[in-house]
Design a protein around this motif. Structure first.
Motif, PDB file in Angstrom:
ATOM      1  N   LEU A  35       0.824  -1.207   0.000  1.00  0.00           N
ATOM      2  CA  LEU A  35       0.000   0.000   0.000  1.00  0.00           C
ATOM      3  C   LEU A  35       0.859   1.258   0.000  1.00  0.00           C
ATOM      4  O   LEU A  35       0.482   2.287  -0.583  1.00  0.00           O
ATOM      5  CB  LEU A  35      -0.936   0.000   1.210  1.00  0.00           C
ATOM      6  CG  LEU A  35      -2.078   1.015   1.173  1.00  0.00           C
ATOM      7  CD1 LEU A  35      -3.036   0.713   0.033  1.00  0.00           C
ATOM      8  CD2 LEU A  35      -2.829   1.022   2.498  1.00  0.00           C
ATOM      9  N   GLY A  36       2.040   1.189   0.622  1.00  0.00           N
ATOM     10  CA  GLY A  36       2.918   2.352   0.662  1.00  0.00           C
ATOM     11  C   GLY A  36       3.357   2.831  -0.707  1.00  0.00           C
ATOM     12  O   GLY A  36       3.687   4.008  -0.882  1.00  0.00           O
ATOM     13  N   GLU A  37       3.391   1.922  -1.690  1.00  0.00           N
ATOM     14  CA  GLU A  37       3.783   2.329  -3.036  1.00  0.00           C
ATOM     15  C   GLU A  37       2.832   3.370  -3.601  1.00  0.00           C
ATOM     16  O   GLU A  37       3.237   4.237  -4.387  1.00  0.00           O
ATOM     17  CB  GLU A  37       3.829   1.107  -3.959  1.00  0.00           C
ATOM     18  CG  GLU A  37       4.927   0.122  -3.603  1.00  0.00           C
ATOM     19  CD  GLU A  37       4.876  -1.139  -4.458  1.00  0.00           C
ATOM     20  OE1 GLU A  37       4.284  -1.093  -5.563  1.00  0.00           O
ATOM     21  OE2 GLU A  37       5.422  -2.169  -4.023  1.00  0.00           O
ATOM     22  N   ARG A  38       1.566   3.308  -3.194  1.00  0.00           N
ATOM     23  CA  ARG A  38       0.589   4.288  -3.680  1.00  0.00           C
ATOM     24  C   ARG A  38       0.833   5.667  -3.072  1.00  0.00           C
ATOM     25  O   ARG A  38       0.267   6.662  -3.521  1.00  0.00           O
ATOM     26  CB  ARG A  38      -0.824   3.807  -3.361  1.00  0.00           C
ATOM     27  CG  ARG A  38      -1.164   2.475  -3.980  1.00  0.00           C
ATOM     28  CD  ARG A  38      -1.276   2.575  -5.482  1.00  0.00           C
ATOM     29  NE  ARG A  38      -2.665   2.654  -5.879  1.00  0.00           N
ATOM     30  CZ  ARG A  38      -3.096   3.195  -7.004  1.00  0.00           C
ATOM     31  NH1 ARG A  38      -2.252   3.749  -7.837  1.00  0.00           N
ATOM     32  NH2 ARG A  38      -4.366   3.201  -7.299  1.00  0.00           N
ATOM     33  N   ARG A  39       1.698   5.719  -2.040  1.00  0.00           N
ATOM     34  CA  ARG A  39       2.115   6.993  -1.452  1.00  0.00           C
ATOM     35  C   ARG A  39       3.568   7.310  -1.801  1.00  0.00           C
ATOM     36  O   ARG A  39       4.209   8.133  -1.149  1.00  0.00           O
ATOM     37  CB  ARG A  39       1.924   6.966   0.068  1.00  0.00           C
ATOM     38  CG  ARG A  39       0.498   6.696   0.519  1.00  0.00           C
ATOM     39  CD  ARG A  39       0.296   6.988   1.994  1.00  0.00           C
ATOM     40  NE  ARG A  39       1.169   6.196   2.838  1.00  0.00           N
ATOM     41  CZ  ARG A  39       0.891   4.970   3.289  1.00  0.00           C
ATOM     42  NH1 ARG A  39      -0.257   4.381   2.962  1.00  0.00           N
ATOM     43  NH2 ARG A  39       1.745   4.328   4.065  1.00  0.00           N
ATOM     44  N   GLY A  40       4.089   6.625  -2.807  1.00  0.00           N
ATOM     45  CA  GLY A  40       5.430   6.917  -3.296  1.00  0.00           C
ATOM     46  C   GLY A  40       6.550   6.243  -2.546  1.00  0.00           C
ATOM     47  O   GLY A  40       7.731   6.537  -2.794  1.00  0.00           O
ATOM     48  N   ARG A  41       6.231   5.311  -1.635  1.00  0.00           N
ATOM     49  CA  ARG A  41       7.259   4.622  -0.864  1.00  0.00           C
ATOM     50  C   ARG A  41       7.688   3.361  -1.610  1.00  0.00           C
ATOM     51  O   ARG A  41       6.915   2.413  -1.734  1.00  0.00           O
ATOM     52  CB  ARG A  41       6.743   4.258   0.527  1.00  0.00           C
ATOM     53  CG  ARG A  41       6.391   5.470   1.372  1.00  0.00           C
ATOM     54  CD  ARG A  41       6.076   5.093   2.805  1.00  0.00           C
ATOM     55  NE  ARG A  41       5.687   6.253   3.591  1.00  0.00           N
ATOM     56  CZ  ARG A  41       6.537   7.106   4.132  1.00  0.00           C
ATOM     57  NH1 ARG A  41       7.844   6.919   3.978  1.00  0.00           N
ATOM     58  NH2 ARG A  41       6.104   8.141   4.835  1.00  0.00           N
ATOM     59  N   ALA A  42       8.914   3.342  -2.078  1.00  0.00           N
ATOM     60  CA  ALA A  42       9.404   2.224  -2.879  1.00  0.00           C
ATOM     61  C   ALA A  42       9.581   0.978  -2.023  1.00  0.00           C
ATOM     62  O   ALA A  42       9.992   1.055  -0.860  1.00  0.00           O
ATOM     63  CB  ALA A  42      10.730   2.587  -3.536  1.00  0.00           C
TER      64      ALA A  42
END
Length: 432
Positions: A35-42
């Motif tokens: 889910l963090g990828e949707r906030r730009g967290r690789a």
């Protein structure tokens, strides 16, 4: 000014978008561990060397760029591609298909992440980590803050296989300053048709050309040959009709067509492959408890329907059936927010003859090309679908002749992926 307003709107939207992501996660529409990828967290490390960021929204766009991915990695053996998508189904499809692309698979060369939502802070975080040398967006992904964030870093940005539907064109015309500001930031744009190119130019795009449609250049859909033989054995001797990529409301029309056909073709089996596999259980219940492929069930002779609610198996179904009605094309689909058709070249490349409803705006050029050789039939409802299927089942020679004509049209653009790969790599060379 319009771009600044959008930046402010994206910044203010950050808290409600966090809530939206949690709701999507609860509904099974987001990956629980990513889910963090949707906030730009690789969730992956950036590989060394040159990196191209390629973004495709969902399954159709993802499938269309698979040949481009293969061409890019073949021409430049040192290149890595960051592939972002916005849906779980597209991520699953890449996981299935990448190992089989190229001589040794592209699993180590193409890295997948879910695209961040259009929030400036999340996009800054994403770009700071990945630092691509060039960015290519696919079809209609005109997210203002994404475009502005990329160009702020002076990274070359292109739009490939650009699509601008009549409905989207009307919407963008209401925001002329924003559309012009965004489109002028692309280094170049390739449109899938002259119609799309004309609309993009009218909205302010300075450089648009039309080398072809990537969806016309895709390779044939893959198949597990052993599984194909197993399914062929299960349905041997039965006339078969496929309803592919159906949307809500269309299965009832297909069932009515089946009812009209079964007296003329005893033992008829109608296979329904919904565009969204999660609808399989409901469709099966509505069709009298039909067996489901997702449950590893095969149709018995007494079954009139078989629900193929799995992902990535259209290659098997098109080879199996020979005739297919393509969904998302009937008024019933539009009533549920759909309409626009599906890519007819996918079945055509496999010798599967197609019919469609009248709503084909997403693939007008492909349908027009097939119509020119009488290789597609437009049907308006259950009676027309039944009449078309009846004619094709009764005349295998005519069906074969039309299918071969369709195959010749659907394989004409095979050189486009190499052409686009060359342009993208040259763009990265200019970047240095």
């Amino acid at each position: 000014m319009a771009a600044w307003v959008w930046w402010l709107a994206g910044t203010l939207a950050e808290p409600p978008l966090r809530l939206l992501l949690r709701r999507r996660l609860a509904r099974g529409k987001e990956h629980p561990d990513r889910l963090g990828e949707r906030r730009g967290r690789a969730t992956l490390a950036r590989p060394p060397g040159r990196l191209l960021w390629l973004h495709a929204a969902s399954v159709g766009e993802t499938v269309s760029v698979l040949p481009l991915l293969e061409a890019l990695c073949r021409v430049d053996p040192a290149l890595h591609v960051l592939m972002t998508t916005g849906s779980l189904t597209s991520q699953r499809l890449l996981a299935q298909r990448l190992p089989g692309l190229g001589d040794q698979g592209l699993g180590g060369r193409v890295l997948h992440q879910f695209v961040p939502l259009d929030v400036p802070r999340w996009l800054h975080r994403f770009l700071r980590h990945w630092q691509p040398q060039a960015v290519a967006l696919v079809e209609s992904e005109l997210w203002p803050n994404l475009i502005l964030a990329v160009r702020k870093r002076e990274v070359p940005l292109v739009l490939i296989n650009a699509r601008m539907s009549e409905r989207s064109d009307r919407a963008w015309r209401r925001l002329p300053s924003l559309s012009g500001a965004l489109l002028r930031r692309f280094t170049w744009i390739t449109a899938r048709s002259e119609e799309d190119a004309s609309r993009l130019r009218a909205l302010g795009a300075p450089e648009v050309d039309t080398p072809g449609d990537l969806k016309h250049a895709a390779p044939v859909l893959p198949v597990d040959e052993a599984e194909l033989e197993r399914v062929r054995y299960a349905v041997a001797g039965r006339p078969v009709l496929l309803a592919a990529c159906t949307h809500e409301g269309e299965e009832a029309v297909v069932a009515q067509a089946h009812a009209r056909l079964r007296s003329r073709h005893p033992g008829l089996l109608t296979i329904v492959a919904p565009r969204h596999p999660e609808r399989g259980a409901g469709i099966a219940a509505a069709l009298g408890g039909a067996p489901r492929r997702a449950l590893e069930q095969l149709p018995a002779p007494a079954h009139e329907f078989w629900i193929c609610d799995t992902l990535g198996e259209l290659g098997l179904l098109y080879r199996l059936c020979g005739i297919a009605f393509l969904g998302n094309s009937l008024p019933q689909a539009r009533a549920h927010g759909g309409g626009g058709g599906h890519n007819p070249f996918e079945p055509a490349r496999l010798g599967c003859l197609v019919a469609t409803g009248p709503l084909t705006s997403n693939f007008n050029a492909a349908f027009q090309a097939l119509d020119g050789v009488e290789a597609v039939t437009v049907t308006a409802g259950a009676d027309a679908i039944a009449d078309w299927a009846d004619a094709m089942l009764r005349d295998p020679l005519l069906r074969t002749q039309r299918a071969e004509a369709a195959r010749s049209i659907a394989t004409q653009a095979s050189g486009l992926p190499d052409q686009l790969a060359g342009r993208l790599l040259a763009l990265m060379d200019d970047r240095g």
